[in-house]
Design an enzyme around this catalytic site. Structure first.
Site, short mmCIF file in Angstrom:
data_model
loop_
_atom_site.label_atom_id
_atom_site.label_comp_id
_atom_site.label_asym_id
_atom_site.label_seq_id
_atom_site.Cartn_x
_atom_site.Cartn_y
_atom_site.Cartn_z
N CYS A 12 0.87 -1.18 0.00
CA CYS A 12 0.00 0.00 0.00
C CYS A 12 0.91 1.22 0.00
O CYS A 12 2.11 1.10 -0.25
CB CYS A 12 -0.97 -0.02 1.18
SG CYS A 12 -0.17 -0.01 2.80
N ARG A 18 -3.21 -0.55 5.41
CA ARG A 18 -3.83 -1.63 4.62
C ARG A 18 -2.94 -2.86 4.45
O ARG A 18 -3.39 -3.99 4.69
CB ARG A 18 -4.26 -1.08 3.25
CG ARG A 18 -5.39 -0.09 3.34
CD ARG A 18 -5.57 0.69 2.06
NE ARG A 18 -4.44 1.57 1.80
CZ ARG A 18 -4.26 2.28 0.70
NH1 ARG A 18 -5.14 2.18 -0.27
NH2 ARG A 18 -3.21 3.07 0.57
N ASP A 129 -8.00 3.94 1.05
CA ASP A 129 -7.03 4.41 2.04
C ASP A 129 -7.79 4.93 3.28
O ASP A 129 -8.59 5.86 3.16
CB ASP A 129 -6.23 5.54 1.38
CG ASP A 129 -5.15 6.10 2.27
OD1 ASP A 129 -5.16 5.80 3.48
OD2 ASP A 129 -4.31 6.86 1.76
P1 4NP Z 1 -1.66 2.88 4.03
O1 4NP Z 1 -2.28 4.24 4.61
O2 4NP Z 1 -1.15 3.18 2.65
O3 4NP Z 1 -2.84 1.96 4.01
O4 4NP Z 1 -0.58 2.46 5.01
C1 4NP Z 1 -1.58 5.45 4.62
C2 4NP Z 1 -0.64 5.68 5.59
C3 4NP Z 1 0.03 6.89 5.63
C4 4NP Z 1 -0.25 7.86 4.69
C5 4NP Z 1 -1.18 7.62 3.70
C6 4NP Z 1 -1.86 6.40 3.66
N1 4NP Z 1 0.42 9.12 4.76
O5 4NP Z 1 0.11 9.99 3.93
O6 4NP Z 1 1.29 9.32 5.60
#
Ligand code: 4NP
Length: 161
Positions: A12, A18, A129
């Site tokens: 992800c 995720r 997300d």
């Molecule tokens: P992930 O969620 O891709 O599911 O781990 C996110 C975690 C951090 C960020 C964006 C999405 N961020 O912008 O820091």
């Protein structure tokens, strides 16, 4: 394919919501199916913003309520991951586009797939997300992953010898 062993990498953006959840959900299904010695699972992020951190506390809390312990430490995707894993599984189309961009060769590109392509009910075609969402976003991630991982496990069973 008829492989002895399968290696799955969930990807992800940040590797704190995720993909660590996909890793934990899939590991439990693999253990329950008695396939822990045949299927290996890891996760990674496209970005390195959270490198070295544990999964997001909100994600961990929602997962814990369903009995999953998120143990992974965030790390970015490495070029050699494309060789080390058989399937590189992205959560949304942006992940897929980024993975295609960094894939070192055509064989690597062929390993890239979308998490929700393994879903059978096809209610969603990507895992949204949850980072800027409320509690419902984290619950949705777990609902989608639990359902799609059943399809992924069935795919793995077919691919194993
Ligand atoms: P992930 O969620 O891709 O599911 O781990 C996110 C975690 C951090 C960020 C964006 C999405 N961020 O912008 O820091």
């Amino acid at each position: 394919m008829n492989q002895e062993k399968m290696r799955l990498l969930f990807v992800c953006l940040g590797n704190i919501c995720r993909s660590p959840s996909a890793e934990a959900v899939m590991k439990k299904k693999i253990r329950d199916a008695g396939l822990a010695d045949r299927i290996e699972v890891d996760s990674a992020g496209i970005a390195n913003y959270h490198e070295g951190e544990r999964a997001d506390p909100r994600m961990r809390a929602h997962a814990a309520r369903r009995g999953y312990c998120l143990e992974s430490i965030s790390r970015p995707m490495r070029p050699w991951d494309f060789r080390a894993f058989d399937l590189i599984i992205g959560m949304d189309d942006r992940n897929i586009d980024d993975l295609k961009r960094i894939a070192p060769d055509v064989d690597s590109e062929k390993k890239i797939c979308r998490m929700m392509d393994f879903s059978r009910d096809k209610l969603y075609d990507y895992v949204p997300d949850p980072y800027y969402s409320g509690a419902e976003g984290f619950e949705l991630v777990l609902d989608l992953l639990e359902e799609a991982c059943d399809g992924l496990l069935a795919y793995c069973r077919k691919s194993l010898k």
